[in-house]
Design a protein around this motif. Sequence first.
Motif, short mmCIF file in Angstrom:
data_model
loop_
_atom_site.label_atom_id
_atom_site.label_comp_id
_atom_site.label_asym_id
_atom_site.label_seq_id
_atom_site.Cartn_x
_atom_site.Cartn_y
_atom_site.Cartn_z
N ASN A 263 -37.79 -14.64 -15.56
CA ASN A 263 -36.53 -14.29 -14.94
C ASN A 263 -36.79 -14.20 -13.44
O ASN A 263 -37.87 -13.76 -13.01
N VAL A 264 -35.82 -14.62 -12.65
CA VAL A 264 -35.96 -14.56 -11.19
C VAL A 264 -34.99 -13.52 -10.67
O VAL A 264 -33.79 -13.58 -10.95
N ILE A 265 -35.51 -12.54 -9.92
CA ILE A 265 -34.71 -11.37 -9.54
C ILE A 265 -34.75 -11.17 -8.03
O ILE A 265 -35.82 -11.20 -7.41
N GLY A 266 -33.59 -10.99 -7.44
CA GLY A 266 -33.49 -10.64 -6.03
C GLY A 266 -32.60 -9.43 -5.87
O GLY A 266 -31.64 -9.25 -6.63
N GLU A 267 -32.91 -8.56 -4.89
CA GLU A 267 -32.11 -7.35 -4.77
C GLU A 267 -31.97 -6.89 -3.32
O GLU A 267 -32.81 -7.16 -2.46
N ILE A 268 -30.86 -6.19 -3.11
CA ILE A 268 -30.63 -5.43 -1.88
C ILE A 268 -30.71 -3.96 -2.26
O ILE A 268 -29.98 -3.50 -3.13
N GLU A 330 -29.98 -20.02 -23.91
CA GLU A 330 -29.45 -20.99 -24.85
C GLU A 330 -30.11 -20.96 -26.22
O GLU A 330 -29.44 -21.11 -27.24
N ASN A 331 -31.40 -20.78 -26.28
CA ASN A 331 -32.07 -20.87 -27.59
C ASN A 331 -33.09 -19.77 -27.81
O ASN A 331 -34.20 -20.01 -28.28
N GLY A 332 -32.69 -18.55 -27.47
CA GLY A 332 -33.60 -17.44 -27.76
C GLY A 332 -33.21 -16.10 -27.16
O GLY A 332 -33.57 -15.05 -27.68
N LEU A 333 -32.53 -16.10 -26.02
CA LEU A 333 -32.12 -14.88 -25.33
C LEU A 333 -33.31 -14.00 -24.94
O LEU A 333 -33.19 -12.79 -24.79
N ARG A 334 -34.44 -14.62 -24.74
CA ARG A 334 -35.62 -13.80 -24.45
C ARG A 334 -35.59 -13.24 -23.03
O ARG A 334 -36.15 -12.17 -22.78
N GLY A 335 -34.97 -13.96 -22.10
CA GLY A 335 -34.88 -13.44 -20.73
C GLY A 335 -34.05 -12.18 -20.65
O GLY A 335 -34.47 -11.18 -20.04
N TYR A 339 -35.53 -8.44 -19.80
CA TYR A 339 -35.03 -7.66 -18.67
C TYR A 339 -34.64 -6.26 -19.12
O TYR A 339 -34.97 -5.26 -18.46
N ALA A 340 -33.94 -6.15 -20.23
CA ALA A 340 -33.51 -4.84 -20.73
C ALA A 340 -34.70 -3.99 -21.16
O ALA A 340 -34.72 -2.77 -20.93
N GLU A 341 -35.70 -4.62 -21.77
CA GLU A 341 -36.90 -3.88 -22.20
C GLU A 341 -37.62 -3.27 -21.00
O GLU A 341 -38.01 -2.10 -21.02
N GLY A 400 -21.51 -10.33 -21.79
CA GLY A 400 -22.23 -11.59 -21.80
C GLY A 400 -23.49 -11.46 -22.61
O GLY A 400 -23.98 -10.34 -22.85
N ALA A 401 -24.03 -12.59 -23.05
CA ALA A 401 -25.21 -12.58 -23.91
C ALA A 401 -26.41 -11.96 -23.21
O ALA A 401 -27.14 -11.15 -23.79
N ASP A 402 -26.66 -12.35 -21.96
CA ASP A 402 -27.86 -11.88 -21.27
C ASP A 402 -27.80 -10.42 -20.87
O ASP A 402 -28.83 -9.74 -20.80
N ILE A 403 -26.61 -9.92 -20.57
CA ILE A 403 -26.50 -8.50 -20.20
C ILE A 403 -26.27 -7.61 -21.41
O ILE A 403 -26.37 -6.38 -21.31
#
Length: 461
Positions: A263-268, A330-335, A339-341, A400-403
Motif C-alpha cells: 500500500n502506498v500512503i501519504g499524509e499531512i 480486485e482479487n484478494g482485498l489484502r491491501g 491497512y486495518a490490521e 467501500g471494499a478497501d475501507i
Amino acid sequence: MLTKLKHVALAAALALPLGALAQNQDSLFIRKLYNIALTQGNSYEQLRYLTQNIGARLSGSPQAAAAVEWSRQEMEKMGLDRVYLQEVMVPHWVRGDKEYAAIVNSRITPAREVNVLALGGSVATPANGLTAEVVEVQGIDELKKLGKKKVQGKIVFFNRPFDQTHIVTGRAYGGAVDQRSSGPSEAGKLGAVGVVVRSMASNTDDFPHTGGLRYADDAPRIPAVAISTKGADLLSSLLKEDEKLRFHMRLNPQWLPDVLSYNVIGEIKGSEKPDEIIVVGGHLDSWDIGEGAHDDGTGVVQSMEVLRLLKQMGYKPKRTIRAVMFMNEENGLRGGTKYAEVAKQRGEKHIAAIESDAGGFTPRGFGITAPNEPTFQKLFAWKPLLAPYGLHDIERGGGGADIGPLKDDRVALIGFRPDSQRYFDIHHTANDTFDKVNKRELELGGASMAALVYLIDKYGL
C-alpha cells in the motif's frame, strides 16, 4: 472608495450570526477548491501516465509494482509530511494465452465462437479444452433446486441479467454478482465440470466482463468464464431450441506464488488533533485487461488530488489527512485488510474513511455508513454547502471494499458516488481505458472529495 467598501463588507460580515458567518467562509473555501481543481488540476495527467505508460495492474504483476513506485514518487513531489510504503503479500494469478469458447454440436446453427474471459482466479481447463452439455439457470437458488442428477457432468450457465429497473446500477450489480463469485463452487458441489456466467453488465454488447470468483474449500475447483451479454443471449436462445447443445471452452490460467507488494500512503499531519485520522483512498491494482482507468485509476488520482488541493490552498488541517493507494482490491482485498490490521495494532483513531471506487463520472454525492445517528445528522447538515456542486445524493448506506475492514464504533465509512449509468458498461472489460474518462468530470470528483474532507477536518464527527 475601495476602503469604504471594505469597511461595509466587514461590518456586514460581523453582523451575521456566527453559524451563518462560518457557513459563508466554508462556502468560499469550497468554491476556491473547485476553482483550483478545474483550472489547475493535476489528476487527469496523472491518470494519463498511470493508464498509458503503466497500463493494467493486476496484483503481483510488474505493472502493479511500477504503479507502486509511480504513486510513491507522485506523492513525494507534493511535499507531504510523510510518504511511505506498507508491506502486503498479494496473490499472483495470470490469465495465460488467449481464451477460446464456442457453442458446438447444435442442430440449429454451426459451431459459433463466442467472446469470453476467464473469471479471475479460475483454474485451467484440460489442455485440449472442455466440452459438455449446458444447463441454464437464473441463479444459485435455481441451481440447487435442480440437484446433482441434472447438473453432474455439465457446464452450468448462470444467466441472471441486471435488474434494469434500478436507477443506481450498483444495486443491479449487487443483485447479480453472487452467481459470478460463488456460482462456480456451488456448481462444483453438484458435479458440474465448468461454469459460464453472464457478464455483470448493464448493456448488451460483445465485450465480456471478468471479475473475481471465490472457490469454497469444500468444493471442487472447476474452470469458469464470463460470456458477453450478447453471447449469453445467443446461448440462451439456442438452448431453447436444442437442449442437448454443447459448449466448448479452453483456458490456461495459473496461480503463482504470492508476491511482496505495498500500500502506498501519504499524509499531512494534523496541527491540533494529529491522532485523529481522515483517510481518502482508491486501489492501485486493476484487472489485467484494458487499462484500469475507471476501475480504479480515477479513484487513485482523485485521492492524491485531495491532498494536493489542500496543500495548494495553504490549508493547515487540524486532523491528520491520509491518502492510501490500496493494493489487491480486485482479487484478494489484502491491501485493505492489512491497512486495518496495522491501524489496530498501532491503536490509530480513524474518524472517517472515504473511498473512490465507482468510476470517474460526474459527482452525485456520498453514501455513508456512520457509527451513530448524530454523525449522520452532522454529515447531512452539510448538504447546502455541497449541493451547488451537484452533490445532492448524500444518503445512508455506503463505504467501500478497501475501507470496510476499518469499520468499528467510531469511524464513518463513506463511498464517493459519481453518476452510475455508464460504469457497468465498461467495468472489468478491455474497454476500461483512459479515453473513456472525461477530464472535467474527473476533476470535479477530486474537488468533491476534498470539500468533504475539509468539512470533516474543520468540524470533526
